[in-house]
Design a protein around this motif. Structure first.
Motif, short mmCIF file in Angstrom:
data_model
loop_
_atom_site.label_atom_id
_atom_site.label_comp_id
_atom_site.label_asym_id
_atom_site.label_seq_id
_atom_site.Cartn_x
_atom_site.Cartn_y
_atom_site.Cartn_z
N GLY A 184 38.76 -7.13 -49.38
CA GLY A 184 39.49 -6.60 -50.52
C GLY A 184 40.55 -5.60 -50.13
N PHE A 185 40.65 -5.31 -48.82
CA PHE A 185 41.56 -4.30 -48.29
C PHE A 185 42.66 -5.01 -47.51
N ALA A 201 37.36 1.40 -42.67
CA ALA A 201 38.15 1.95 -43.77
C ALA A 201 37.85 1.22 -45.07
N GLU A 202 37.64 -0.08 -44.98
CA GLU A 202 37.30 -0.85 -46.18
C GLU A 202 35.96 -0.39 -46.75
N ASP A 229 33.89 -0.13 -53.23
CA ASP A 229 32.58 0.18 -53.80
C ASP A 229 31.66 -0.99 -53.51
N PRO A 230 31.16 -1.11 -52.27
CA PRO A 230 30.44 -2.31 -51.85
C PRO A 230 29.20 -2.65 -52.67
N TRP A 239 28.12 0.22 -43.66
CA TRP A 239 27.62 0.97 -44.82
C TRP A 239 27.72 0.11 -46.08
N HIS A 240 26.58 -0.23 -46.65
CA HIS A 240 26.52 -1.09 -47.83
C HIS A 240 27.37 -2.35 -47.66
N ALA A 241 27.41 -2.88 -46.46
CA ALA A 241 28.32 -4.00 -46.17
C ALA A 241 27.84 -5.28 -46.83
#
Length: 393
Positions: free
Chosen positions: A328-329, A371-372, A377-378, A286-288
Motif C-alpha cells: 500500500g506504500f 516504513a510501510e 494500519d496493518p 510488526w503486525h505484518a
C-alpha cells in the motif's frame, strides 16, 4: 487502430520475447563452463550417492577424484584456473539428486537444465495467473533466475519452495506450509530468519511443520553418512583452504559486499550495519500481513547471512511480486520494481565500488517494508492486503 490495452499487451509480449532471447543467448554461451564446472559437482554428488559412496561425500579428495574421473570419461575439460568444486550441501539433498547419477553425464546435464527451466516456468505461470501479465513481464526480467539456470545452479528450486509454502498458508494449510518451507534447509544458511519470523508472527503450526522437516532431514542425513560423516561435513565447511569457493566479497549481495564495496573495514561498523538491518526486519514484521512476512524475511535473509551470491536473489522474486502488487506504500512498489529489473545486479560486473548498488537496493527494500509497517494500519487490513493486489503504476 489498436486500443491502449491491446498496445500494452503487444508491448508486454515484446519485452518478454526480448528477455527470453537475451537469456537464451547467454545460456548458450556459458553452457560448456556450466556443464564442466558447476554441474560437474552436482553430477558427481548424484553419481556417488546412487552408487553407494555416500560416506565419501564430504571427503574433498575422494569427491574431486570422482569429478576428474567423470570429466575424463565424458570428455569434459575441467576449468584449469580452479580445481573442481566439493559438495557443500546437506546430505539429504544428495539423496534428492541421486536419480541424475543413473544417467550419462551429458543427458543428466540436459535433464537438469530442463528441470530448472520447467520449475521456473511453473513459478512464472503462478504469478501470471495470480497477478496478470505484468507479473510475467517482471519475472522474465529476473537476472538472478536467468543466470542461475544458465550456470546450472538450483536457485529456482528455492523460489518454488517459497511459492508453494505461500500458496499453502493462504489456503489455511499452515502445518503443511511449514513442512514445505523447511525444505529451504537445502540452503540452510538462507533459512535462519524464518523461525524468528514465524515465532514473532505466532504462526505456531507453520513453525511446527518447519521443525518437523528439520528433524526429518537431520535424521535422514545422519542415517546416510553417520556421525563420522557429519564431522567430516562440519570440518569441510570450516576448511579455510576452500575459501576460493566463494566469489570475492565485492560480488556478495549481503552485508559483506555492502561494507566491502563502501570501503568499511571495521568489524564494529559491520556489526552496526547488520544490527540496523535486523532492526528494520523486526519492524517490517510488526503486525505484518502474509505478503510482507515473506518479502521481509527473504530480503533480510539475503542481506544478513554470509556468502550470498547474485543468483541467490532468485528467491527474492516472490517477495518482489508481492511487494509490487500488494504493498500500500508507493515507495515499496517502486523499490521492488527496480529490483525486479536486471539493472541493480548489472552493476556487479563493474566490481568495487559499483557492485554495492545491489546490496543497497536490497537494503532500500527492507527499509521500505519497515516504513510501510510504521505508516499503515496493518491489523485492520492485513487479510485484505493479501487478497487485493495493487496494479503497478
Amino acid at each position: 487502430m489498436q486500443t491502449p490495452s491491446r498496445r500494452n499487451t503487444v508491448a508486454s509480449w515484446t519485452v518478454i520475447a526480448a528477455f527470453l532471447v537475451l537469456w537464451l543467448m547467454h545460456g548458450w554461451s556459458v553452457q560448456d563452463h556450466a556443464r564442466s564446472y558447476d554441474f560437474l559437482c552436482t553430477y558427481s554428488t548424484a553419481y556417488m550417492t546412487s552408487h553407494g559412496r555416500m560416506a565419501d561425500l564430504y571427503k574433498p579428495a575422494a569427491q574431486l577424484a570422482v569429478q576428474q574421473g567423470l570429466a575424463l570419461h565424458s570428455a569434459e575439460s575441467v576449468p584449469p584456473e580452479r580445481p573442481p568444486l566439493p559438495f557443500n550441501r546437506p546430505p539429504f539433498y544428495a539423496l534428492l539428486l541421486a536419480p541424475l547419477g543413473w544417467l550419462p553425464f551429458r543427458a543428466a546435464f540436459v535433464c537438469w537444465i530442463l528441470l530448472q527451466i520447467g520449475v521456473f516456468v511453473a513459478c512464472l505461470a503462478w504469478a501470471w495467473r495470480r497477478f496478470g501479465l505484468p507479473a510475467l513481464v517482471f519475472g522474465c526480467m529476473s537476472m538472478p533466475a536467468a543466470l542461475g539456470i544458465a550456470h546450472a545452479q538450483d536457485s529456482v528450486l528455492v523460489l518454488a519452495i517459497l511459492i508453494a509454502s505461500y500458496i499453502l498458508v493462504e489456503k489455511g494449510m499452515e502445518w503443511t506450509s511449514g513442512v514445505v518451507l523447511g525444505l529451504l534447509l537445502v540452503k540452510f544458511h538462507l533459512a535462519p530468519l524464518w523461525p524468528i519470523a514465524l515465532i514473532l508472527q505466532r504462526r505456531w503450526k507453520m513453525l511446527g511443520g518447519f521443525a518437523a522437516t528439520g528433524t526429518a532431514v537431520a535424521g535422514i542425513s545422519l542415517a546416510m553418512i553417520g556421525v563420522d560423516g557429519v564431522r567430516a561435513y562440519a570440518a569441510m565447511l570450516q576448511n579455510r583452504d576452500l575459501a576460493w569457493l566463494a566469489a570475492g566479497p565485492e560480488y556478495m549481495i549481503s552485508v559483506q559486499g555492502l561494507v566491502f564495496n563502501l570501503g568499511i573495514a571495521s568489524m564494529l561498523a559491520l556489526a552496526a550495519v547488520a544490527t540496523a538491518i535486523l532492526a528494520l526486519f523486526l519492524v517490517a514484521l510488526w503486525h505484518a500481513p502474509l505478503w510482507r512476512t515473506y518479502a521481509a524475511t527473504t530480503a533480510a535473509s539475503l542481506l544478513l547471512v554470509p556468502h550470498v551470491h547474485m543468483y541467490d536473489a532468485t528467491m527474492l522474486l516472490l517477495g518482489l511480486w508481492l511487494a509490487i502488487f500488494c504493498a500500500g506504500f508507493k515507495p515499496t512498489r517502486m523499490v521492488a520494481m527496480w529490483l525486479v529489473t536486471p539493472l541493480p545486479f548489472s552493476f556487479m560486473a563493474a566490481g568495487k565500488p559499483w557492485a554495492v548498488i545491489s546490496a543497497l537496493s536490497l537494503l532500500a527494500l527492507i527499509a521500505a517494508l519497515a516504513a510501510e509497517a510504521l505508516r499503515l494500519d496493518p491489523p485492520a487490513n492485513s487479510i485484505a492486503k493479501d487478497l487485493t493486489p495493487h496494479q503497478p503504476n
